[in-house]
Design an enzyme around this catalytic site. Sequence first.
Site, PDB file in Angstrom:
ATOM      1  N   ASP A 334      19.982  35.371  48.933  1.00 21.08           N
ATOM      2  CA  ASP A 334      18.877  34.862  49.733  1.00 21.08           C
ATOM      3  C   ASP A 334      18.136  36.076  50.292  1.00 21.08           C
ATOM      4  OD1 ASP A 334      17.161  33.336  51.175  1.00 21.08           O
ATOM      5  OD2 ASP A 334      18.633  32.586  52.606  1.00 21.08           O
ATOM      6  N   ASP A 595      25.607  33.179  53.101  1.00 18.07           N
ATOM      7  CA  ASP A 595      26.235  33.073  54.417  1.00 18.07           C
ATOM      8  C   ASP A 595      26.035  31.698  55.048  1.00 18.07           C
ATOM      9  OD1 ASP A 595      23.557  33.142  54.947  1.00 18.07           O
ATOM     10  OD2 ASP A 595      23.625  34.806  56.375  1.00 18.07           O
ATOM     11  N   ASP A 599      26.565  27.330  50.828  1.00 22.78           N
ATOM     12  CA  ASP A 599      26.765  28.398  49.843  1.00 22.78           C
ATOM     13  C   ASP A 599      28.183  28.465  49.277  1.00 22.78           C
ATOM     14  OD1 ASP A 599      24.151  29.319  49.956  1.00 22.78           O
ATOM     15  OD2 ASP A 599      24.558  30.710  51.603  1.00 22.78           O
ATOM     16  N   ASN A 663      53.216  61.561  22.085  1.00 19.00           N
ATOM     17  CA  ASN A 663      54.540  62.186  22.190  1.00 19.00           C
ATOM     18  C   ASN A 663      55.648  61.252  21.742  1.00 19.00           C
ATOM     19  OD1 ASN A 663      53.527  64.575  23.125  1.00 19.00           O
ATOM     20  ND2 ASN A 663      53.965  64.187  25.285  1.00 19.00           N
ATOM     21  N   ASN A 688      59.032  61.389  30.904  1.00 16.18           N
ATOM     22  CA  ASN A 688      58.194  60.276  31.361  1.00 16.18           C
ATOM     23  C   ASN A 688      57.920  60.379  32.862  1.00 16.18           C
ATOM     24  OD1 ASN A 688      56.834  57.799  30.771  1.00 16.18           O
ATOM     25  ND2 ASN A 688      58.490  56.697  31.796  1.00 16.18           N
ATOM     26  N   ASP A 692      54.286  61.132  34.658  1.00 14.74           N
ATOM     27  CA  ASP A 692      53.765  60.085  35.535  1.00 14.74           C
ATOM     28  C   ASP A 692      53.419  60.620  36.924  1.00 14.74           C
ATOM     29  OD1 ASP A 692      53.597  57.902  33.926  1.00 14.74           O
ATOM     30  OD2 ASP A 692      55.528  57.034  34.482  1.00 14.74           O
TER      31      ASP A 692
END
Length: 848
Positions: A334, A595, A599, A663, A688, A692
């Site tokens: 709006d 709002d 709506d 890998n 791993n 990570d």
Amino acid sequence: MGTSSLTDKSGKPFWSLSPEQAFGQVSGSMQGLAQNAAAERLKAHGPNTLKGKEKATPFMLFLFQFRSPVTLLLIAAAALSFSLNDRTDATIILIIVLVSGLLGWWQEKGAANAVGQLMKMVQINCRVVRDGAEREIHIEEVVPGDVVILSAGDLIPGDSLLLESKELFVDEAVFTGETFPVEKNTGILDADTPLPERRNTLFMGAHVISGRAKALVMRTSRDTEFGKISESLRLKAPETDFEKGVRRFGYMLMEITLLLMIVIFAANVFLHKPVLDSFLFSLALAVGLTPQLLPAIITVNLATGARSMASKQVIVKRLSSIENFGSMNILCSDKTGTITEGKVKLHKALSVSGESSPKVMEYAWLNAFMQQGFRNPIDDAIVRSMPGHRSDFEVRSEVPYDFIRKRLSVQLRNAGENIVITKGSLKQVLEICTLAERSDGTAVPLDELRPSILDEYARLSADGLRTLGVAYTKGGADRNFSRSDEHDMVFLGFVTFFDPPKQHAPETIRSLRQLGVELKIITGDNALVAASLGRRIGLDSPVVVTGSEMHRMNDGALMQQAGRTDIFAEVEPNQKERIILALRKAGNVVGFMGDGINDATALHTADVGISVDSAVDVAKEAAEIVLLNHDLQVLQDGIVEGRKTFANTMKYVFMATSANFGNMFSMAGASLFLPFLPLLPKQILLTNLMTDFPETTISGDRVDAVNIEKPHRWNIRFIRRYMMTFGFLSSVFDYLTFAVLLLILHAGEKEFQTGWFVESVISASMIVLVIRTRLPFYKSLPGRYLTIATLLVAGFVLILPFTAVGDMFGFTRLPAIFYGMMLLLVFFYILSAEILKRFFYRHAGSAD
């Protein structure tokens, strides 16, 4: 629908009780509950919410880190290895799995706490009577026995019996499917009255469209009718586009992982390698292939994004909506308060001939000042224009504004007069008038002046003035005025208003367009006013479609037209949802900013529902994102933060599907031709964990401008292509490493495993610096924490073989020549990845 939980001691449901009986049932009164009594009831009944205990305890959050089937199999296999006296290796494997789980738990716990703090900033309140006085409380604190005060826009906090009502209309579509509001009145009904006909009952989950009421709360939370529906359907928010992408990505990796695990295990057994070692090896490979930290990384990224957005006055209620926020390419909104100042100013009060009229001003002020329903900017503007003005009139009755009639009528009386004054949309006011009053006070048939009235209305609208009509009639002395009495009135004149566009609105709209977000204005104002505003904010020749034109379009035609339209004017509330659906069907990610009372449906329908902190309760509840400042500039900042969050999440995905993936594939292949395992299971898990670790800092990484300039969407095909390209490059350099270790350095089993571990971890850590950006890596420096984490991992890996911990993992000290060769391979790998990246993005397009 059963009524057993809604009955009093005599077995009668509460809608068949008198107010006195209902008060007796819940031990309440019109004076409301005492505060201490309400607190005791809250303890007994629990919070008034249907969300349940969504927040997991820290211990449960920790257990969730090990919910992957592959991880559970690995733990079981390690336990089996422990029972077969291979205790050192089994213990190391379990410790690594535990450390990895703790890493994910710590990240998610911090994210969950941050989100909890943000949610406290946006809460729904309601008005109740406590200790004889009206006060505002959080809706979750409402208990049976509370007397609640309701007006337009309020959510109904529990199943309640009406005590007082005035022109009360309620939206109960969630129960009945009926789109039109239902009128509610006090009274006593039969016990067997079906739910849609319980006119004296308000249900949790419904909301007030217009009117006022006092009601006694009889049931809350899961004891309500809405609670029963939610419990039986186990309602869950629909998946966002990003959540679907994550799920599809997970399925893709799981399929590859399971296939590879089975093939490698079978091949190693066929080659007469130890069965348990082969099983542990294949499981460790599977763990390496599975992006275990993806859930934690996504949660942390989203929580970091939510905190950053909160600093820009954007509160995120549902974390996954951040990704859709960044992907949004159309914003429907709006104009009031978003594009305009939202401070409506009265311009003039005019007679039917367009002359200034004190009588029109006086009658408009009486209508605005005396009305007792939902306060709105129009009425506030009228009242402000006559500061200190007083009247001896008092209100006798009122017919509140609603979105069907689009007008407000107030019956007033004093010692000498009894009048009704109506104010509202010009068309809706004219349709209840038969006469029009000239400036000299004479009344003539309306049809005589209708053409000139409409011409004046068109002229005022073309000037960008919002124009309402004012009418009046004599009120009946013996009865209250009702909506059925709105006829045969006298049209008095116009009141005009001006809501200027915000000074920076044109610039913000241009900035949004540069971000790839197209603004579409949806307004109830007439087409002339809307077009005038469009021109003032930089739309040179705005394409305007009216609600009546939409009525004549089928869905296919609207889908074609919606994309070309700048402004939808004279729109009815139920048409907003249709506009959004048409835009979504055309392949757009649509945000809707609303709002108002009407709506909620559109907010639910949009990909991203956006509201403001000052919105009515029903809009705030339906929205996924709430702005603390009603401004497009704030929204623009939020979009940028959403795109940063999306970009950083995708970085982890690209990392997990390139070097790590390459890998693990290389290791799987090497195990088939080497006389020993290329890495032991515990070494794979350490690899791993090490790769990570830097990636847990990705949420704070810098984001390139190219990732913010336009919307991006999850693209599995692009990810698969990326994985194949960069995973292949990683495998090529892995096999080069094997060749160097075996053919040039003549490495034995331990030297091979140590050398490849060093090369594998350092290359996977360093490749992050290349993968994280489309630009040359030296032109886009990583964030501070990512840099520190990468350097720490590289340093740890180089030192590890010289420590006692390295001995426990089966590593050995390497001659300097090994380190030199491994680092040389890493250098050429990074260089090759940089060259390949330029070629890839030039020919493969983008991830959206």
